[in-house]
Enzyme design. Structure first.
Site, short mmCIF file in Angstrom:
data_model
loop_
_atom_site.label_atom_id
_atom_site.label_comp_id
_atom_site.label_asym_id
_atom_site.label_seq_id
_atom_site.Cartn_x
_atom_site.Cartn_y
_atom_site.Cartn_z
N LYS A 78 0.85 -1.19 0.00
CA LYS A 78 0.00 0.00 0.00
C LYS A 78 0.88 1.24 0.00
CE LYS A 78 -3.87 1.97 2.70
NZ LYS A 78 -4.73 1.75 3.89
N SER A 152 -9.42 1.70 3.14
CA SER A 152 -8.65 2.52 2.22
C SER A 152 -7.65 1.71 1.40
CB SER A 152 -7.90 3.60 3.01
OG SER A 152 -7.00 3.02 3.95
N SER A 176 -9.71 -0.61 7.30
CA SER A 176 -9.13 -0.59 5.96
C SER A 176 -8.48 -1.90 5.55
CB SER A 176 -8.09 0.54 5.86
OG SER A 176 -8.70 1.80 6.02
#
Length: 596
Positions: A78, A152, A176
């Site tokens: 990420k 996210s 997330s």
């Protein structure tokens, strides 16, 4: 050459590497081809250049696959987590920087043989559960791109579900690492806060953040977790795992019917009830609990002062160039500028009260089971009402970090429209591996394909080792990989955990009277950091291994560079008199090179 019909789950890759049927170069070819075939899917913010991937594959092909836990395993990161030499953007181009070193958790994975493919898309500054708040576009749900992927950690989840990588790193503050797993038929690990180092991670709410994991199955997730976790003294939020798992029994808590919320989604409600029935069929006992204090805790996260932590991260950029942030992200984060110290204390007091209110639940049950999300939305619907719909997705997730719990999201069925549904298992802190043991049974019972790959679960049984079933030992000389005495570890069932270095407080000597020569390592003041390998031995074999060590060498406690303490080789002081000191070389391999 690419291998198009190969599953990238860890069991499949491991078997193929050990048998010689597969090389890391072929896996890189496969990943590269799959990424190109998906085209502009908005999954990636930055891909590691192909030349670097080929060089990494070639490096690994010179190693023995048996010596590295994650040998040749491709993974994604990420883009709020650092990878050395590649930009970190947090999905905000004006915030971007290029780190010289990788995040601590990334480095542990690389040391174990994994191959970093690239940096994935996310809701800007990890603010959102929808996956649509990025200037780089919105990755679509892997089963129907009209729907949200969840956030996210949107790109990380889609990369795994689409079969582009074996696993991916995300982060989790409010869900997330779980919501995207549920929306893409994946396993999502929300570990105990501090179990994985957050050094090198752009914070969202630093006091609550944790690095999360996405994987195709629970076995893979737990295998990666075992490598990734570890105390990091350079991360002030890092915590030691006490190593005393609380047994997860048969009693699982479920919110009372009036406290279950599906936001009008009758099909999600039905899928949850079916999942609960399956857990009961597996021998579990359903216990309805008072879910109200968990709900109120969840509301604290965004209604309380923790949003000020997000403001701390983005403050300089927002004051200098507010248009650098997306309007919805800016609207959320700028509220943090108005929070006072009094607000923070009041919220902390209330959180402590709510924690106390939830304590009786853990006397009634061994774990909680909830939907991961009560429903799913189209991208169009979220864009029309971004705040409210995002808030709904945190109903079952926002409380976990605030209450210092761990959680495991597991696939639990499909809707009639083909979209997946998932449940989450929640337990007290440091019960992560116990949750994985149960989660593996649950996933095996549902027997769903992995992600959107079409591949079935590998035929491997998950077995969590009981406490003290294995012993970790640091070796600094001829027992290291490829050296003459390494067989004394491998023949006893030893497994390489990672290559690392000691804390900078050791002196190293060459004891050349031995055949072959061996190092003598002493703890001292003003020493150096020595090259080490950490191996794991079955406890039943550890005694015999220690008995084979000749005097003046022995096993004591060795401190690693990240602060972890393990068993390891040390030397009695008298044996170093007159011996050649090689501390300045930094390790035994460097000494061997000086001998030709």
């Amino acid at each position: 050459m690419p291998v198009p019909d190969t599953s990238l789950d860890l069991t499949c890759l491991r078997e193929a590497y050990l048998s010689g049927k597969l090389r890391p170069g072929a896996v890189v070819d496969t990943v590269h081809e799959r990424v190109n075939q998906r085209g502009g899917d908005k999954v990636w913010i930055d891909l590691v250049p192909r030349q670097q991937l080929d060089a990494r594959a070639a490096e690994l092909e010179g190693r023995d696959p048996a010596t590295l836990t994650l040998y040749g395993v491709p993974f994604a990161i990420k883009d709020n987590i650092d990878l050395a030499g590649r930009p970190t953007t947090a999905a905000c181009p004006d915030y971007a920087y290029t780190p010289a070193t990788s995040a601590a958790v990334v480095q542990r994975l690389l040391d174990a043989g994994a191959i970093a493919i690239g940096k994935t898309n996310l809701d800007q500054f990890a603010t959102g559960l929808v996956g649509t708040r990025s200037p780089y576009g919105a990755p679509g749900n892997v089963f129907d791109p009209r729907y949200i992927s969840g956030g996210s950690s949107s790109g990380s989840a889609v990369a795994v579900a689409a079969g582009l990588v074996s696993f991916a790193l995300g982060t989790d503050t409010a869900g997330s690492g779980r919501v995207p797993a549920a929306f893409n038929n994946l396993v999502g690990v929300k570990p105990t806060c501090g179990l994985l180092s957050a050094r090198g991670v752009v914070p969202a709410c630093r006091s609550l953040d944790c690095v999360s994991l996405f994987a195709l199955n629970v076995f893979d997730a737990c295998s990666v977790l075992a490598v990734a976790q570890g105390f990091d003294r350079e991360d002030p939020f890092s915590r030691h795992d006490p190593g005393v798992p609380r047994p997860i029994g048969q009693r699982f808590g479920v919110p009372r019917a009036a406290e279950l919320e599906f936001f009008g989604d009758g099909e999600a409600r039905e899928l949850f009830e079916r999942a609960i029935a399956r857990l009961e069929a597996l021998g579990g006992t359903r216990v309805e609990i008072d879910f109200r204090p968990f709900i109120e805790t969840a509301r604290l996260l965004y209604e309380g002062p923790w949003v000020a932590e997000r403001w701390l991260v983005a403050r300089e950029l927002m004051e200098r160039k507010p248009e650098a942030l997306l309007p919805v992200t800016r609207k959320i984060i700028e509220k943090g500028a108005t929070k006072s110290a009094a607000d923070a204390f009041a919220a902390d007091y209330r959180l402590r009260e709510l924690k106390r209110a939830t304590e009786p639940v853990w006397e009634q049950v061994d774990l909680l089971v909830t939907p991961t999300a009560g429903t799913i939305y189209t991208q169009e619907a979220v864009n029309a009402d971004p705040i409210e719909l995002n808030s709904r997705l945190g109903y079952y997730t926002n409380f976990v970090n605030l209450l210092d719990l761990c959680a495991l999201a597991v696939p639990a069925g499909f809707r009639t429209d083909g979209l997946p549904f998932g449940i989450t298992l929640v337990a007290p802190a440091f019960q992560d591996h116990a949750l994985c043991e149960l989660g593996a049974r649950v996933q095996r019972d549902f027997a769903l394909p992995m992600g959107a790959t079409g591949f079935i679960l590998p035929n491997v049984e998950f077995q969590r080792q009981p406490a003290n079933a294995n012993v970790r030992v640091a070796v600094c000389g001829a027992h290291m990989s490829g050296l003459p005495l390494n067989r004394e570890l491998t023949e006893r069932g030893g497994r390489l955990v990672r290559a690392t270095r000691s804390a900078p407080c050791y002196r190293l000597f060459a004891l050349e009277a031995f055949s072959p020569p061996r190092p003598g390592m002493l703890r001292t003041q003003g020493g150096g950091a020595m090259e080490l390998e950490v191996w794991e031995l079955p406890a039943s074999a550890f005694g015999g291994f220690v008995d084979s060590i000749p005097s003046p060498l022995g096993i004591g406690t060795v401190e690693l560079e990240d602060g972890e303490k393990v068993r390891g080789f040390l030397c009695e002081h008298y044996a170093t008199h007159g011996a050649r000191e090689i501390t300045q070389l930094g390790g035994w391999r460097a000494y061997l090179k000086t001998r030709g």
